[in-house]
Design a protein around this motif. Structure first.
Motif, PDB file in Angstrom:
ATOM      1  N   MET A   1       0.842  -1.198   0.000  1.00  5.50           N
ATOM      2  CA  MET A   1       0.000   0.000   0.000  1.00  5.50           C
ATOM      3  C   MET A   1       0.882   1.255   0.000  1.00  5.50           C
ATOM      4  N   THR A   6      -2.513   6.809  -0.922  1.00  4.15           N
ATOM      5  CA  THR A   6      -3.767   6.570  -0.214  1.00  4.15           C
ATOM      6  C   THR A   6      -4.172   7.806   0.591  1.00  4.15           C
ATOM      7  N   ARG A 292     -14.182   1.000   9.864  1.00  3.69           N
ATOM      8  CA  ARG A 292     -14.220  -0.352   9.285  1.00  3.69           C
ATOM      9  C   ARG A 292     -13.043  -0.571   8.335  1.00  3.69           C
ATOM     10  N   GLU A 293     -12.783   0.439   7.512  1.00  6.98           N
ATOM     11  CA  GLU A 293     -11.620   0.342   6.615  1.00  6.98           C
ATOM     12  C   GLU A 293     -10.345   0.097   7.396  1.00  6.98           C
ATOM     13  N   VAL A 296     -10.240  -3.390   8.604  1.00  6.01           N
ATOM     14  CA  VAL A 296      -9.881  -4.328   7.536  1.00  6.01           C
ATOM     15  C   VAL A 296      -8.383  -4.259   7.265  1.00  6.01           C
ATOM     16  N   LEU A 297      -7.841  -3.027   7.235  1.00  3.80           N
ATOM     17  CA  LEU A 297      -6.396  -2.890   7.008  1.00  3.80           C
ATOM     18  C   LEU A 297      -5.609  -3.653   8.062  1.00  3.80           C
ATOM     19  N   LYS A 298      -6.040  -3.489   9.318  1.00  3.75           N
ATOM     20  CA  LYS A 298      -5.320  -4.197  10.380  1.00  3.75           C
ATOM     21  C   LYS A 298      -5.479  -5.701  10.233  1.00  3.75           C
ATOM     22  N   ALA A 299      -6.684  -6.140   9.860  1.00  5.73           N
ATOM     23  CA  ALA A 299      -6.912  -7.575   9.660  1.00  5.73           C
ATOM     24  C   ALA A 299      -5.978  -8.113   8.584  1.00  5.73           C
ATOM     25  N   LEU A 300      -5.760  -7.317   7.545  1.00  5.73           N
ATOM     26  CA  LEU A 300      -4.917  -7.774   6.436  1.00  5.73           C
ATOM     27  C   LEU A 300      -3.439  -7.766   6.788  1.00  5.73           C
ATOM     28  N   GLY A 301      -3.116  -7.240   7.967  1.00  8.53           N
ATOM     29  CA  GLY A 301      -1.727  -7.300   8.393  1.00  8.53           C
ATOM     30  C   GLY A 301      -0.990  -5.969   8.332  1.00  8.53           C
ATOM     31  N   VAL A 302      -1.726  -4.863   8.167  1.00 10.08           N
ATOM     32  CA  VAL A 302      -1.080  -3.554   8.274  1.00 10.08           C
ATOM     33  C   VAL A 302      -0.861  -3.302   9.761  1.00 10.08           C
ATOM     34  N   GLY A 303       0.371  -3.014  10.142  1.00  6.80           N
ATOM     35  CA  GLY A 303       0.685  -2.823  11.557  1.00  6.80           C
ATOM     36  C   GLY A 303       0.323  -1.425  12.024  1.00  6.80           C
ATOM     37  N   LEU A 310      -0.288   6.430   7.770  1.00  4.82           N
ATOM     38  CA  LEU A 310      -1.377   6.858   6.894  1.00  4.82           C
ATOM     39  C   LEU A 310      -2.054   8.112   7.442  1.00  4.82           C
ATOM     40  N   PRO A 397      -9.044  -4.783  15.482  1.00 10.71           N
ATOM     41  CA  PRO A 397      -9.669  -5.030  14.175  1.00 10.71           C
ATOM     42  C   PRO A 397     -11.090  -5.584  14.280  1.00 10.71           C
ATOM     43  N   VAL A 398     -11.316  -6.482  15.242  1.00 13.62           N
ATOM     44  CA  VAL A 398     -12.649  -7.084  15.346  1.00 13.62           C
ATOM     45  C   VAL A 398     -13.685  -6.016  15.678  1.00 13.62           C
TER      46      VAL A 398
ATOM     47  N   LEU B  60      -7.588 -12.803  14.600  1.00 13.34           N
ATOM     48  CA  LEU B  60      -8.104 -11.454  14.824  1.00 13.34           C
ATOM     49  C   LEU B  60      -8.561 -11.299  16.271  1.00 13.34           C
ATOM     50  N   SER B  84      -0.064 -10.345  13.363  1.00 14.12           N
ATOM     51  CA  SER B  84      -0.298  -9.460  12.221  1.00 14.12           C
ATOM     52  C   SER B  84       0.403 -10.005  10.970  1.00 14.12           C
ATOM     53  N   ARG B  87      -1.405 -13.109   9.676  1.00 19.45           N
ATOM     54  CA  ARG B  87      -2.605 -12.752   8.903  1.00 19.45           C
ATOM     55  C   ARG B  87      -2.217 -12.307   7.500  1.00 19.45           C
TER      56      ARG B  87
END
Ligand code: ADP
Ligand code: MG
Lengths: 404, 238
Positions: A1, A6, A292-293, A296-303, A310, A397-398, B60, B84, B87
């Motif tokens: 990213m 962004t 929510r975005e 999702v970013l954190k879920a995808l592994g953005v630390g 950002l 993230p949850v 998560l 992290s 995931r």
């Protein structure tokens, strides 16, 4: 990213918020640049006036003059100091000083006599440009004196009138003579206005029977020499003499100027506080709207560092836009105020702490006037975005994704 | 045939939410194994614990007790940072909605995980274009999410989830916001990826027509597995 890409698109996405925050920041910056430039210009002119009209950058006296400012405490060989100083790019002129009485037709007053080397004095002082009525000293007219404005009023004299001066000469005998008032000064400062009597060095020597030596050497430093550096340099050339900077001579005024300059910076933070609240709110809204975005970013592994980056990039872009706009507006306005100034002729003889001011208020256009408002803005924005950004960075993230 | 190591392994996992004095068991002593190449649906009524199950498997959320292993690694022993990275590198996610970054194009969204992994741009480009084609989005790469239909958006999310070849793709009710035709179409794509690429899917649903497509159907009620059925025709496949 790509964080910058962004962030930039997020800035464009929230057009309204971007518009509001950037306008507010730009406006505040513009106002603060003007404020800073105007106050700096005012203080600079005030300082310059004191130096130009009253004391110069540095003053040299005989070692015992400060303890006992008498006719006898003289610098015996002023040229021995002034010649090397001039060779080093300094300007210097000597003065003779004494106290006594002056009497006009209506009354008399205590005065301070100042005997000048008329030609050399024009190098260190601009007082000769501040004659209100009549004219300045002329070495060919030793019986002409120029006096302070309030003194003239007290004595009830105008140019052309005669005054009697009375004191004691170095020989112990009474020094008395009749002088013609050649000129009356504009208001230049309390001491001079109320008691200043300027005469040629020749007239002074004759009146007070002082054949040689001087009481004071007024020194102006080259533009590139710092005050304290210049003081050290002069002191090195003046063994046994007492060298003082204008800050030593007028410590109250010097510290007042310093704290006035500090107050400019304090003012930034007060004005920018409103901006900080706005930014804080805007960034909190940004976090909230995009929770929510961000989840999702954190879920995808953005630390956390990525999210923090950002948010900071976004605030950075907003700030950069505001700085560009604020400076683009501020510099031309400040330039106008520096060149044209603000006319204050309505307030005649304005003085501040016994220091006369020019009738035109000119702003200072310099990096020193423009950078602090920018630096303060950046600092306060950084502080304001820290909380929302950290909040975003450490979001769970949850909870973020299933945020309702 | 040597026993295959399970990709996902849950042992007596419970997740308890405390609401005041009340304890809600979202998962209750649940054990489960998912192997590579499975196409599994988790079904059950609303509130039965499907989302919680997928979240604890996806690192998560942390369970209250029990252990979860992903490819043999115990999630309980991992810190925030490791989770992290896990995931990012080993799990694909598809959420019910709001999956995509609105300011990024379909291509950029699909590319995101690869760029987080630091994959070279040229390699990235090849892989992203391939998966976007596989999910039927060629020609729509430059569209932003709001220029795509709901089904197309979910396909971008699937592309993003599979592009880095994770061990398992977790999809929480991926069709819940889609009409039934679009939902079936999305299932077709998932099934094709499972068959042709061997992608391991674990998705939750409460739509009977989606459940039908699964090769393995786990029924969860009150946080417990009520039934776990494998379809005959899946035996010996890929
Ligand atoms: N953050 C939470 N706080 C309290 N209770 C929760 C929370 N998340 C889920 N639950 C409860 O856990 C149970 C399972 O929820 P969930 O996993 O979302 O079920 P499903 O996805 O099957 O609808 C429900 O009873 C729900 O109310
Ligand atoms: Mg759910």
């Amino acid at each position: 990213m790509d964080i910058w890409k962004t962030a930039w698109r997020n800035v464009l996405r929230s057009r309204r918020r971007t518009f509001v925050t950037v306008s507010a920041m730009s406006f505040a910056l513009w106002v603060m640049i003007l404020y800073s430039g105007l106050v700096a210009g005012y203080l600079r002119d005030m300082e310059q006036n004191i130096l130009d009209l009253e004391i110069g950058d540095l003053q040299v006296h005989a070692g015992d003059y400060r303890d006992d400012p008498s006719l006898y405490a003289r610098i015996d060989d002023p040229e021995a100091l002034m010649a090397p100083l001039r060779a080093r790019g300094y300007r210097a002129s000597s003065r003779l000083l004494a106290w006594g009485l002056a009497a006009g037709e209506e009354s008399s007053a205590g005065v301070s006599f100042r005997g000048l080397d008329v030609a050399a004095d024009a190098d260190v002082s601009r007082i000769h440009e501040h004659v209100f009525a009549g004219s300045w000293l002329d070495p060919g007219e030793p019986h002409g004196v120029v006096i302070g404005r309030r003194l003239a009023r007290m004595l009830g004299v105008e140019p052309g009138a005669e005054i009697v001066v009375l004191s004691q000469g170095a020989d112990g005998a009474t020094a008395a003579d009749l002088f013609e008032v050649r000129g009356v000064l504009q208001s230049v400062g309390d001491a001079t206005d109320r008691a200043g009597v300027f005469m040629t060095a020749g007239a002074f020597r004759e009146l007070f029977v002082v054949p040689d030596g001087v009481h004071q050497i007024v020194v102006r430093r080259p533009v590139d020499a710092e005050l304290e550096v210049a003081a050290t340099a002069v002191a090195a050339l003046a063994p046994g003499l007492d060298v003082q900077t204008w800050r030593d001579i007028m410590p109250t005024l010097a510290s007042l100027l310093d704290s006035a300059r500090g107050a400019i910076v304090a003012m930034f933070f007060i004005v920018y506080l409103a901006i900080a609240v706005l930014i804080l709110n805007a960034m909190l809204m940004a976090v909230f709207e995009r929770i929510r975005e961000l989840g999702v970013l954190k879920a995808l592994g953005v630390g956390p560092a990525g999210i923090l980056g950002l948010m900071l990039a976004e605030a950075g872009i907003l700030t950069a836009m505001a700085v560009v706009i604020g400076v683009a507006l501020g510099i031309p306005t400040l330039w106008y105020l520096a060149v044209e100034g603000i006319e204050l002729t309505g307030i005649a003889g304005m003085s501040m702490l016994g220091v006369a001011m020019d009738p035109v208020w000119r702003a200072e256009l310099s990096l020193a006037a423009v950078f602090p408002p920018i630096g303060a803005l950046v600092a306060i924005v950084a502080l304001a975005v820290l909380y929302p950004s950290l909040k975003a960075a450490w979001i769970d993230p949850v909870r973020a994704i299933y945020h309702r | 045939m040597p026993p295959r190591e399970p990709i996902v392994e849950l042992t007596r996992v419970s997740k308890v939410y405390r609401q005041g004095k009340l304890e809600v068991y979202a998962l209750r002593d649940l054990s489960l194994e998912i192997e590579a190449g499975e196409f599994t649906a988790v079904c059950g009524p609303s509130g039965s614990g499907k989302t919680t199950l997928l979240n604890v498997i996806g690192a998560l959320d942390r369970p209250t007790s029990g252990t979860i292993r992903i490819e043999g690694q115990d999630l309980g022993e991992m810190g925030q940072r490791e989770r992290s990275h896990l995931r990012r590198d080993r799990i694909g996610f598809v959420f019910q909605a709001y999956n995509l970054m609105p300011v990024l194009s379909a291509y950029e969204n699909a590319e995101m995980v690869l760029s987080l992994q630091g994959v070279e741009p040229e390699v990235r480009r090849k892989q992203v274009m391939r998966v976007l084609t596989e999910v039927g989005l060629e020609g729509l790469e430059e569209r932003r999410p709001d220029e795509l239909s709901g089904g197309q958006q979910q396909r971008v999310a699937i592309a993003r989830a599979i592009v880095s070849q994770p061990a398992v793709v977790l999809a929480d009710e991926p069709t819940a916001n889609l009409d039934s035709v679009t939902a079936i179409h999305l299932l077709d794509i998932m099934e094709k990826l499972y068959r042709e690429r061997g992608v391991t899917f674990l998705f939750s649903t409460h739509d009977p027509r989606v459940m039908e497509r699964a090769r393995r159907l786990i029924r969860v009620v009150d946080g417990q597995i009520e039934s776990d059925d494998r379809r005959e025709d899946d035996r010996g496949a890929p």
